[in-house]
Design a protein around this motif. Structure first.
Motif, PDB file in Angstrom:
ATOM      1  N   CYS A   1      -4.431  -8.728  -9.869  1.00 27.25           N
ATOM      2  CA  CYS A   1      -3.724 -10.164  -8.014  1.00 27.25           C
ATOM      3  C   CYS A   1      -4.544  -8.056  -7.956  1.00 27.25           C
ATOM      4  CB  CYS A   1      -2.234  -9.716  -9.148  1.00 27.25           C
ATOM      5  SG  CYS A   1      -1.933 -10.943  -9.460  1.00 27.25           S
ATOM      6  N   LEU A   2      -5.011  -8.527  -6.514  1.00 30.18           N
ATOM      7  CA  LEU A   2      -5.589  -7.535  -5.349  1.00 30.18           C
ATOM      8  C   LEU A   2      -4.322  -7.195  -4.094  1.00 30.18           C
ATOM      9  CD1 LEU A   2      -8.053  -5.639  -4.171  1.00 30.18           C
ATOM     10  CD2 LEU A   2      -8.361  -7.799  -3.244  1.00 30.18           C
ATOM     11  N   ILE A   3      -3.345  -6.028  -4.892  1.00 29.20           N
ATOM     12  CA  ILE A   3      -2.505  -5.345  -4.234  1.00 29.20           C
ATOM     13  C   ILE A   3      -2.973  -5.010  -2.454  1.00 29.20           C
ATOM     14  CG2 ILE A   3       0.038  -4.921  -3.362  1.00 29.20           C
ATOM     15  CD1 ILE A   3      -0.606  -6.948  -5.673  1.00 29.20           C
ATOM     16  N   GLU A   4      -3.088  -5.616  -1.960  1.00 24.88           N
ATOM     17  CA  GLU A   4      -3.515  -5.261  -0.246  1.00 24.88           C
ATOM     18  C   GLU A   4      -2.820  -5.617   1.023  1.00 24.88           C
ATOM     19  OE1 GLU A   4      -7.615  -6.436   0.451  1.00 24.88           O
ATOM     20  OE2 GLU A   4      -7.280  -8.309  -0.479  1.00 24.88           O
TER      21      GLU A   4
ATOM     22  N   ASP B   1      -3.038 -10.191 -15.611  1.00 25.58           N
ATOM     23  CA  ASP B   1      -3.201  -8.888 -17.018  1.00 25.58           C
ATOM     24  C   ASP B   1      -3.461  -8.002 -15.906  1.00 25.58           C
ATOM     25  OD1 ASP B   1      -4.715 -11.452 -19.108  1.00 25.58           O
ATOM     26  OD2 ASP B   1      -5.549 -11.645 -17.076  1.00 25.58           O
ATOM     27  N   ALA B   2      -3.969  -7.508 -15.004  1.00 21.66           N
ATOM     28  CA  ALA B   2      -4.034  -6.195 -14.392  1.00 21.66           C
ATOM     29  C   ALA B   2      -3.688  -6.005 -12.755  1.00 21.66           C
ATOM     30  CB  ALA B   2      -5.123  -5.641 -13.941  1.00 21.66           C
ATOM     31  N   LEU B   3      -3.543  -4.987 -12.099  1.00 21.51           N
ATOM     32  CA  LEU B   3      -3.370  -5.249 -10.958  1.00 21.51           C
ATOM     33  C   LEU B   3      -4.408  -4.178 -10.062  1.00 21.51           C
ATOM     34  CD1 LEU B   3       0.474  -4.104 -10.588  1.00 21.51           C
ATOM     35  CD2 LEU B   3      -0.427  -5.719 -10.544  1.00 21.51           C
ATOM     36  N   TRP B   4      -5.251  -4.478  -9.617  1.00 25.48           N
ATOM     37  CA  TRP B   4      -6.389  -3.399  -8.523  1.00 25.48           C
ATOM     38  C   TRP B   4      -5.564  -3.465  -6.747  1.00 25.48           C
ATOM     39  CZ3 TRP B   4     -10.831  -3.049 -10.640  1.00 25.48           C
ATOM     40  CH2 TRP B   4     -11.545  -1.968  -9.750  1.00 25.48           C
ATOM     41  N   VAL B   5      -6.003  -2.301  -6.299  1.00 23.62           N
ATOM     42  CA  VAL B   5      -5.409  -2.006  -4.737  1.00 23.62           C
ATOM     43  C   VAL B   5      -6.502  -1.477  -3.692  1.00 23.62           C
ATOM     44  CG1 VAL B   5      -4.932   0.228  -3.440  1.00 23.62           C
ATOM     45  CG2 VAL B   5      -3.411  -0.604  -5.545  1.00 23.62           C
ATOM     46  N   GLY B   6      -6.402  -2.893  -2.931  1.00 23.19           N
ATOM     47  CA  GLY B   6      -7.140  -2.403  -1.863  1.00 23.19           C
ATOM     48  C   GLY B   6      -6.715  -1.711  -0.348  1.00 23.19           C
ATOM     49  N   HIS B   7      -7.341  -0.433  -1.400  1.00 28.52           N
ATOM     50  CA  HIS B   7      -6.589   1.171  -0.230  1.00 28.52           C
ATOM     51  C   HIS B   7      -6.802   0.895   1.370  1.00 28.52           C
ATOM     52  CE1 HIS B   7     -10.475   1.498  -1.500  1.00 28.52           C
ATOM     53  NE2 HIS B   7     -10.574   2.962  -0.099  1.00 28.52           N
ATOM     54  N   PHE B   8      -7.598  -0.425   1.596  1.00 35.18           N
ATOM     55  CA  PHE B   8      -8.290  -0.302   3.192  1.00 35.18           C
ATOM     56  C   PHE B   8      -6.698  -0.817   3.677  1.00 35.18           C
ATOM     57  CE2 PHE B   8     -11.352   2.770   2.805  1.00 35.18           C
ATOM     58  CZ  PHE B   8     -11.714   3.441   4.541  1.00 35.18           C
ATOM     59  N   ASP B   9      -6.987  -2.629   2.910  1.00 37.95           N
ATOM     60  CA  ASP B   9      -6.494  -3.606   3.840  1.00 37.95           C
ATOM     61  C   ASP B   9      -5.097  -2.928   3.620  1.00 37.95           C
ATOM     62  OD1 ASP B   9      -7.996  -5.527   4.426  1.00 37.95           O
ATOM     63  OD2 ASP B   9      -9.003  -5.956   2.519  1.00 37.95           O
ATOM     64  N   LEU B  10      -4.856  -2.082   2.845  1.00 29.10           N
ATOM     65  CA  LEU B  10      -3.412  -2.281   2.426  1.00 29.10           C
ATOM     66  C   LEU B  10      -2.814  -1.142   3.590  1.00 29.10           C
ATOM     67  CD1 LEU B  10      -0.309  -2.046   0.781  1.00 29.10           C
ATOM     68  CD2 LEU B  10      -1.509  -0.323  -0.102  1.00 29.10           C
ATOM     69  N   SER B  11      -3.689   0.112   3.799  1.00 22.71           N
ATOM     70  CA  SER B  11      -3.020   0.882   5.053  1.00 22.71           C
ATOM     71  C   SER B  11      -2.952   0.221   6.444  1.00 22.71           C
ATOM     72  CB  SER B  11      -4.313   2.182   5.254  1.00 22.71           C
ATOM     73  OG  SER B  11      -5.163   1.751   5.532  1.00 22.71           O
TER      74      SER B  11
ATOM     75  N   PHE C   1      -4.415   7.307   4.829  1.00 20.28           N
ATOM     76  CA  PHE C   1      -3.576   7.693   3.217  1.00 20.28           C
ATOM     77  C   PHE C   1      -2.888   8.483   2.358  1.00 20.28           C
ATOM     78  CE2 PHE C   1      -8.426   5.800   3.626  1.00 20.28           C
ATOM     79  CZ  PHE C   1      -8.008   3.873   3.716  1.00 20.28           C
ATOM     80  N   GLY C   2      -2.686   9.307   3.504  1.00 22.04           N
ATOM     81  CA  GLY C   2      -1.729  10.427   3.647  1.00 22.04           C
ATOM     82  C   GLY C   2      -0.284  10.580   4.100  1.00 22.04           C
ATOM     83  N   HIS C   3      -0.265   9.238   4.316  1.00 22.96           N
ATOM     84  CA  HIS C   3       0.976   8.669   5.062  1.00 22.96           C
ATOM     85  C   HIS C   3       2.192   8.157   4.608  1.00 22.96           C
ATOM     86  CE1 HIS C   3       3.550   6.672   7.456  1.00 22.96           C
ATOM     87  NE2 HIS C   3       3.508   6.978   9.202  1.00 22.96           N
ATOM     88  N   PRO C   4       2.938   8.626   4.758  1.00 24.43           N
ATOM     89  CA  PRO C   4       4.427   8.447   4.132  1.00 24.43           C
ATOM     90  C   PRO C   4       4.525   6.947   3.101  1.00 24.43           C
ATOM     91  CG  PRO C   4       5.069  10.455   5.273  1.00 24.43           C
ATOM     92  CD  PRO C   4       3.979   9.925   6.082  1.00 24.43           C
TER      93      PRO C   4
ATOM     94  N   ALA D   1       3.967   3.092  -1.118  1.00 24.48           N
ATOM     95  CA  ALA D   1       3.120   1.652  -1.533  1.00 24.48           C
ATOM     96  C   ALA D   1       2.691   2.045  -2.517  1.00 24.48           C
ATOM     97  CB  ALA D   1       2.490   1.198  -0.779  1.00 24.48           C
ATOM     98  N   MET D   2       1.657   3.063  -2.487  1.00 19.33           N
ATOM     99  CA  MET D   2       1.520   2.812  -4.022  1.00 19.33           C
ATOM    100  C   MET D   2       2.052   3.705  -4.973  1.00 19.33           C
ATOM    101  SD  MET D   2      -1.920   3.270  -3.397  1.00 19.33           S
ATOM    102  CE  MET D   2      -2.877   3.929  -5.156  1.00 19.33           C
TER     103      MET D   2
END
Length: 258
Positions: free
Chosen positions: A149-152, A170-180, A189-192, A197-198
Motif C-alpha cells: 500500500c502506497l501511503i502518499e 503485506d507492506a507499506l510504501w511511502v510516496g514522500h513527494f506526494d505526501l508532502s 521533508f523537515g517540516h513537523p 506523518a512519517m
C-alpha cells in the motif's frame, strides 16, 4: 528463480536494496541491476508510459536475472492490478491508497479466493504457463503475490494503522513527494507535519510487522531511513543514475580537454 522471492524478503527486516525503473526496459536491464547488487526493482507504470506489453517482457528479463519485481500500476482499478498480476508481477503498488476500503479493494484485485476476488486466469505468465490443480494454482499465486500500500496522502497517513492491520496487506510504501504535497508543504521533508506523518507510518509498519519501503536519492538518506525502520530501500532511478554519472564525466572531460 524462487517464485516467492519477494514474499520471502518481507519475512525479515533486513535491508533489501533496489532500484527504480522508469525509462529503460531493455533486454539486459535485469542482468544489469543484478550485477550491480540489487535485490529488487520498482518498475513504474504510473509516470513512465510503460505499457502492459512492455511490462510483460520486462518481467521476463528480471526473472531471468533472479531479481524480484515490484510494479506500480497507473491506477487503483481492478483491471490495472489484476492484469499486472497476470503478467507475473510479484509485488503490486497502486497510487494514493488513503482508506481501508481502498486497501481492501487492492487485496480483492490481487488475491484469488479465498483471500480476494481476483478473476481466475491459469497457465499464464504468472505461473510460467504450467498447469496445476486449480486449488494448488490459486494458493501458489496467493503465496507469491504481495500487496504493497502506497501511503502518499494526508488521509493515508491518518488511516495508516488500520491499513497496515488489514489482512492481505503485506507492506507499506511511502510516496514522500506526494505526501508532502497532500499535507500542504510541498517538498518540505523537515517540516513537523511531514515528520509526524512519517512517524505514524513507521509506527504502523512496526506494530503490524509489515515491511516498509521508499525511494531515496542518495546513500546517506538510504542508511538513515533504514535505521528509522525502512527495510526496502530503493536507490535513485535509471534516468538519474545515468544522467548524473554522465554529467560528472562530461564536466571533468571538458575541464581537462582545454
Amino acid at each position: 528463480m524462487s517464485r516467492t522471492r519477494l514474499k520471502e524478503m518481507m519475512r525479515t527486516r533486513s535491508a533489501k536494496l533496489g532500484h527504480f525503473i522508469v525509462e529503460f526496459a531493455t533486454p539486459g536491464i535485469g542482468h544489469l541491476v543484478k550485477a550491480a547488487g540489487c535485490d529488487f526493482v520498482f518498475f513504474d507504470m504510473e509516470h513512465s508510459g510503460f505499457s502492459f506489453e512492455t511490462l510483460k517482457s520486462a518481467i521476463r528479463y528480471f526473472e531471468a536475472a533472479d531479481v524480484a519485481v515490484i510494479v506500480r500500476v497507473p491506477g487503483q482499478e481492478n483491471d490495472m492490478l489484476a492484469r499486472a498480476c497476470d503478467m507475473g508481477a510479484e509485488g503490486l503498488i497502486a497510487p494514493m491508497i488513503s482508506t481501508v476500503a481502498q486497501a481492501q479493494a487492492m487485496v480483492d484485485s490481487v488475491k484469488y479466493h479465498p483471500m480476494g476476488k481476483r478473476g481466475v486466469g491459469l497457465a499464464l505468465a504468472h505461473d510460467n504457463y504450467r498447469s496445476a490443480p486449480v486449488a494448488d494454482a490459486l494458493k501458489a499465486a496467493n503465496d507469491r503475490t504481495a500487496v504493497i500500500c502506497l501511503i502518499e496522502t494526508a488521509d493515508g497517513a491518518e488511516n495508516v494503522d488500520s491499513i497496515a492491520a488489514l489482512p492481505g496487506v503485506d507492506a507499506l510504501w511511502v510516496g514522500h513527494f506526494d505526501l508532502s504535497v497532500s499535507l500542504g508543504i510541498p517538498g518540505e521533508f523537515g517540516h513537523p507535519k511531514f515528520k509526524a506523518a512519517m512517524e505514524r507510518i513507521i509506527a504502523a509498519a512496526k506494530e503490524h510487522k509489515k515491511s516498509l519501503g521508499r525511494l531515496v536519492p542518495n546513500v546517506q538518506q538510504g542508511t538513515d531511513h533504514y535505521k528509522q525502520g525502512f527495510d526496502f530501500i530503493c536507490y535513485s532511478g535509471d534516468v538519474w543514475v545515468l544522467r548524473d554519472a554522465l554529467a560528472d564525466a562530461m564536466g571533468k572531460l571538458r575541464a581537462e580537454c582545454v
